[in-house]
Design a protein around this motif. Structure first.
Motif, short mmCIF file in Angstrom:
data_model
loop_
_atom_site.label_atom_id
_atom_site.label_comp_id
_atom_site.label_asym_id
_atom_site.label_seq_id
_atom_site.Cartn_x
_atom_site.Cartn_y
_atom_site.Cartn_z
N ASP A 97 60.06 -0.39 44.83
CA ASP A 97 59.30 0.85 45.00
C ASP A 97 57.95 0.67 44.32
O ASP A 97 57.89 0.38 43.12
N VAL A 98 56.88 0.83 45.09
CA VAL A 98 55.53 0.67 44.57
C VAL A 98 54.88 2.05 44.50
O VAL A 98 54.71 2.73 45.52
N ASP A 99 54.52 2.44 43.30
CA ASP A 99 53.96 3.76 43.04
C ASP A 99 52.43 3.69 43.11
O ASP A 99 51.80 2.98 42.32
N PHE A 140 46.86 0.86 42.48
CA PHE A 140 45.91 1.18 43.54
C PHE A 140 45.98 0.12 44.63
O PHE A 140 45.91 0.44 45.81
N GLU A 141 46.12 -1.12 44.23
CA GLU A 141 46.33 -2.24 45.17
C GLU A 141 47.79 -2.64 45.08
O GLU A 141 48.21 -3.25 44.09
N PRO A 142 48.60 -2.33 46.07
CA PRO A 142 50.04 -2.58 45.96
C PRO A 142 50.43 -4.05 45.86
O PRO A 142 51.48 -4.37 45.33
N TYR A 143 49.57 -4.94 46.33
CA TYR A 143 49.94 -6.36 46.34
C TYR A 143 50.23 -6.88 44.93
O TYR A 143 51.10 -7.73 44.75
N GLU A 144 49.53 -6.36 43.92
CA GLU A 144 49.77 -6.83 42.55
C GLU A 144 51.20 -6.58 42.11
O GLU A 144 51.76 -7.36 41.34
N ALA A 145 51.82 -5.52 42.59
CA ALA A 145 53.22 -5.24 42.26
C ALA A 145 54.17 -6.02 43.17
O ALA A 145 55.28 -6.39 42.76
N VAL A 146 53.74 -6.29 44.40
CA VAL A 146 54.61 -6.94 45.39
C VAL A 146 54.70 -8.45 45.17
O VAL A 146 55.76 -9.04 45.38
N ALA A 147 53.62 -9.08 44.76
CA ALA A 147 53.58 -10.55 44.66
C ALA A 147 54.73 -11.14 43.84
O ALA A 147 55.42 -12.07 44.32
#
Length: 149
Positions: free
Chosen positions: A125-127, A132-139
Motif C-alpha cells: 500500500d503506497v500512501d 509524492f513519487e510512488p516509485y520510491e516506495a515500490v522499488a
C-alpha cells in the motif's frame, strides 16, 4: 528470466506512470514485461506472472479501465484460477480517505488469493500523503517480489 504482465488501474495517470517505471526496472533486470492495454481474461490466462498496480477511486473503488477485468475474474462462469501463477499487488491511495484507503488494491488482493494465486510478497500500500513519487516506495518491494520469480 521471468515474463511479467502488468495490469493497471488508473484514473488520472499516476498508476500508469508508475507502471511504466516498473516495466523499465523489470526489463533492466533482464526480465520481460508488458503492460496489458485494455486487459482481458486472455491476458490473465496467458500471463506467467501478474503484477497489478491500481489507484483507488470513489469510495474505495477499482478504476473504470480495470473494473471490467476484475468483474470477469469474479464471475463464477469465468473464474480464472491462478494456480501456479505468481501475483503481486501494488495499491495506490491516500490515507486521508480513511477506510477506503487503497480499497481497489485490497479488493484485487482478496480476489487473487481466492483464485489460488501464489502471493510471495504481501500487497504494498503506497500512501500519497507519504510518497509524492510512488516509485520510491515500490522499488524495494519490487526487488523482493522479483527474487521469487
Amino acid at each position: 528470466m521471468a515474463s511479467i504482465t502488468l495490469f493497471v488501474g488508473s484514473v488520472f495517470g499516476n498508476a500508469e506512470n508508475l507502471a511504466s517505471e516498473v516495466k523499465n526496472d523489470i526489463e533492466q533486470q533482464g526480465h520481460s514485461a508488458v503492460i496489458a492495454e485494455a486487459p482481458t481474461l486472455e491476458h490473465v490466462n496467458s500471463a506467467d506472472n501478474l503484477l497489478f498496480i491500481s489507484s483507488t477511486t470513489g469510495q474505495g473503488d477499482i478504476p473504470e479501465n480495470l473494473l471490467p477485468l476484475v468483474l470477469q475474474m469474479q464471475m463464477q462462469s469465468q473464474f480464472p484460477m491462478l494456480t501456479g501463477k505468481t501475483v503481486g499487488v501494488v495499491a495506490l491511495g491516500d490515507s486521508s480517505y480513511g477506510d477506503t484507503f487503497c480499497g481497489a488494491g485490497r479488493q484485487i488482493d482478496v480476489l487473487v488469493q481466492e483464485l489460488n494465486a501464489t502471493v510471495t510478497e504481501p500487497r504494498l500500500d503506497v500512501d500519497a500523503c507519504e510518497h509524492f513519487e510512488p516509485y520510491e516506495a515500490v522499488a524495494p518491494w519490487l526487488q523482493k517480489w522479483l527474487q521469487h520469480l
